[in-house]
Design an enzyme around this catalytic site. Sequence first.
Site, PDB file in Angstrom:
ATOM      1  N   LYS A   1     -11.350  -0.220  -1.811  1.00 43.98           N
ATOM      2  CA  LYS A   1     -11.455   1.225  -1.970  1.00 43.98           C
ATOM      3  C   LYS A   1     -10.752   1.615  -3.270  1.00 43.98           C
ATOM      4  CE  LYS A   1      -7.830   1.449   1.505  1.00 43.98           C
ATOM      5  NZ  LYS A   1      -7.784   1.106   2.923  1.00 43.98           N
TER       6      LYS A   1
ATOM      7  N   SER B   1       0.815  -1.214   0.000  1.00 45.57           N
ATOM      8  CA  SER B   1       0.000   0.000   0.000  1.00 45.57           C
ATOM      9  C   SER B   1       0.850   1.267   0.000  1.00 45.57           C
ATOM     10  CB  SER B   1      -0.959  -0.028   1.181  1.00 45.57           C
ATOM     11  OG  SER B   1      -1.905   0.998   1.051  1.00 45.57           O
ATOM     12  N   HIS B   2       0.689   2.088   1.022  1.00 43.62           N
ATOM     13  CA  HIS B   2       1.349   3.388   1.065  1.00 43.62           C
ATOM     14  C   HIS B   2       2.720   3.330   1.736  1.00 43.62           C
ATOM     15  CE1 HIS B   2      -1.236   2.442   4.383  1.00 43.62           C
ATOM     16  NE2 HIS B   2      -0.424   3.123   5.152  1.00 43.62           N
TER      17      HIS B   2
ATOM     18  N   ASP C   1      -0.685   1.626  -4.147  1.00 41.83           N
ATOM     19  CA  ASP C   1      -1.434   0.624  -4.902  1.00 41.83           C
ATOM     20  C   ASP C   1      -2.750   1.169  -5.445  1.00 41.83           C
ATOM     21  OD1 ASP C   1      -2.454   0.806  -2.305  1.00 41.83           O
ATOM     22  OD2 ASP C   1      -3.280  -1.215  -2.394  1.00 41.83           O
TER      23      ASP C   1
ATOM     24  N   ASP D   1      -5.479   2.631  -4.052  1.00 43.94           N
ATOM     25  CA  ASP D   1      -6.803   2.534  -3.427  1.00 43.94           C
ATOM     26  C   ASP D   1      -7.161   3.746  -2.565  1.00 43.94           C
ATOM     27  OD1 ASP D   1      -5.062   1.867  -1.400  1.00 43.94           O
ATOM     28  OD2 ASP D   1      -6.040  -0.041  -0.886  1.00 43.94           O
ATOM     29  N   ARG D   2      -6.163   4.553  -2.205  1.00 44.80           N
ATOM     30  CA  ARG D   2      -6.485   5.735  -1.389  1.00 44.80           C
ATOM     31  C   ARG D   2      -6.515   6.997  -2.253  1.00 44.80           C
ATOM     32  NH1 ARG D   2      -3.675   5.374   4.556  1.00 44.80           N
ATOM     33  NH2 ARG D   2      -4.177   3.197   4.927  1.00 44.80           N
TER      34      ARG D   2
ATOM     35  N   ASP E   1      -2.329   6.554  -3.614  1.00 45.02           N
ATOM     36  CA  ASP E   1      -1.215   5.943  -2.888  1.00 45.02           C
ATOM     37  C   ASP E   1      -0.529   4.851  -3.711  1.00 45.02           C
ATOM     38  OD1 ASP E   1      -3.169   3.993  -2.757  1.00 45.02           O
ATOM     39  OD2 ASP E   1      -2.507   3.273  -0.799  1.00 45.02           O
TER      40      ASP E   1
HETATM   41  C1  G1P Z   1      -5.070   1.877   8.551  1.00 44.57           C
HETATM   42  C2  G1P Z   1      -6.248   2.814   8.424  1.00 44.57           C
HETATM   43  C3  G1P Z   1      -7.483   2.043   8.037  1.00 44.57           C
HETATM   44  C4  G1P Z   1      -7.218   1.250   6.764  1.00 44.57           C
HETATM   45  C5  G1P Z   1      -5.986   0.384   6.949  1.00 44.57           C
HETATM   46  C6  G1P Z   1      -5.618  -0.346   5.673  1.00 44.57           C
HETATM   47  O1  G1P Z   1      -5.308   0.945   9.561  1.00 44.57           O
HETATM   48  O2  G1P Z   1      -6.466   3.529   9.615  1.00 44.57           O
HETATM   49  O3  G1P Z   1      -8.548   2.925   7.862  1.00 44.57           O
HETATM   50  O4  G1P Z   1      -8.307   0.435   6.445  1.00 44.57           O
HETATM   51  O5  G1P Z   1      -4.875   1.192   7.343  1.00 44.57           O
HETATM   52  O6  G1P Z   1      -5.368   0.540   4.618  1.00 44.57           O
HETATM   53  P1  G1P Z   1      -4.758   1.107  11.062  1.00 44.57           P
HETATM   54  O7  G1P Z   1      -3.262   1.254  10.978  1.00 44.57           O
HETATM   55  O8  G1P Z   1      -5.386   2.329  11.629  1.00 44.57           O
HETATM   56  O9  G1P Z   1      -5.202  -0.153  11.775  1.00 44.57           O
HETATM   57 ZN    ZN Z   2      -3.327   1.420  -0.504  1.00 45.25          ZN
END
Ligand code: G1P
Ligand code: ZN
Length: 543
Positions: free
Chosen positions: A376, A112-113, A279, A281-282, A277
């Site tokens: 997302k 992801s990010h 991948d 999705d954000r 981000d």
């Molecule tokens: C974080 C975000 C949450 C998201 C997740 C995966 O999780 O807060 O909304 O779904 O990343 O992208 P957290 O680290 O808060 O558990």
């Molecule tokens: Zn992501």
Amino acid sequence: MIRKHATTPFEGQKPGTSGLRKKVRVFQQENYVENFIQSVFDVVERQAGATLVVGGDGRFHNRVVIQQAIRMAAANGYGRVLVGRGGILSTPAASHVIRKYGASGGLILSASHNPGGPEEDFGIKYNIANGGPAPEKVTDAIHARTLAIDHWLDVDAPDIDLEALGTVSVGGMTVEVIDPVADYAELMEQLFDFPAIRKAAADGLTMAFDAMSAVTGPYAVEILEHRLGFRQGTVRNAIPLEDFGGHHPDPNLVHARDLYDLMMDPAKAPDFGAASDGDGDRNLIIGKGRFITPSDSLAMLAANAHLAPGYADGLKGIARSMPTSAAADRVAEALGIPAYETPTGWKFFGNLLDAGMATICGEESAGTGSDHVREKDGLWAVLLWLNILAATGKSVDTLAREHWARFGRNYYARHDYEAVDSGKANALMAELEASLASLPGRAFGGLTVEAADSFAYCDPVDASVSENQGIRVMFEGGSRVVFRLSGTGTEGATLRVYLERYEPAGGNLDAPTPAMLADIIAAAEEIAGIKRHTGRSAPDVVT
Ligand code: G1P
Ligand code: ZN
């Protein structure tokens, strides 16, 4: 032959996580990723000859794992693998490809990010046939299998050419290298009024999209520049790089600072700014001179979604994660549709979407999406915003002001305390939980607690219950503070404090957020003793 990684690849991860997320060098250990992939193939639902989708965000190590996954799929009885050219598939595009081609599931490679590169992070997860992340009963079965497994299977075959579109055979299995963008772009054309957006762009609507050297570059160039006619160069950092150019591909005000600064510069800002981000999705949404919080974006998109052809019949319901502000609930109320409050994490939306109970969902962490896929979707949010801008002819700032004038405004911020000693973080949460019953009726500054609880969720579709999903302290008048520990942090514990102040219509709707949240921040400190427990007097990240 016994080929087995010494321990489960999940070692050190929280139970119930939907895949692996570790440093690249962990993934490079012998038999490591094979243990995970074989365990997936051993336990998931699939028929002989089923189709598997494979793709990732292009980060370092992506291609290595993809080639191995193809050889293993061939040895495990799959009939066909669909893989994005160059190993690329954004997470929402992978979700769509799984659904569109009736695949039994897909392996999505991303962290992801999180940063990428030889010294940084890698990840892999399995999505099921509905296109969404495997639910807990499947991830538990995968995890259990990683403990029992004593061998894995692959075929003896060379790497395929990931750059060449078309079909090749690997050990008797068909591998199709597909255009990673085409199917997704076609779906977006069905949902949104491309001619109207194209016209707005031709009439002078300008935008900047920061792909953060991550996976959305090729998608954004094709859709925004080629199909919608925004000028060349609208997409910045458009080439996916294995190390994201050394940056965090996290579209927030810290890591997408350049875009934010551009959007706040009255002389240079285009009408609309957005980012996505690693991948894809954000999303981050910024109008000229106006940042839109993800919670507000969800509410504003829901209130205006009917302007897009894909949502012209209205929404069935709106779902938001618990820490996301209540702004979307007010829209649901006005539309006369249900509002759902789920625990953090996209997987909780899947059941609601599959059951046709919700159409749009979102999280405060910049994830927004709808029932078009089961992840997302960053570019989806950008395109819905563009559709609304084109249909109304209004600016982001005007739309925001009008929204607040109608529904009131939920001033909002999230404070993160990172790499906190786990023992200290757990002690803070335990003490907070023990104090819940004593909080109602107590005043903190000018704020009186109306209710306080530890959030639990009963899924309205399958009646499963998820407990301990964060501490909520509700104040009179609709303001709130939420405390929870991150489930995705990689170092120690991350304490997240979510601050929200509701200002009703007719109130102070255009004040600076820090000033509006000052008394809630003070109350949060008094209630939880953040400094006393952690030694920290300020958060590491404010978003
Ligand atoms: C974080 C975000 C949450 C998201 C997740 C995966 O999780 O807060 O909304 O779904 O990343 O992208 P957290 O680290 O808060 O558990
Ligand atoms: Zn992501």
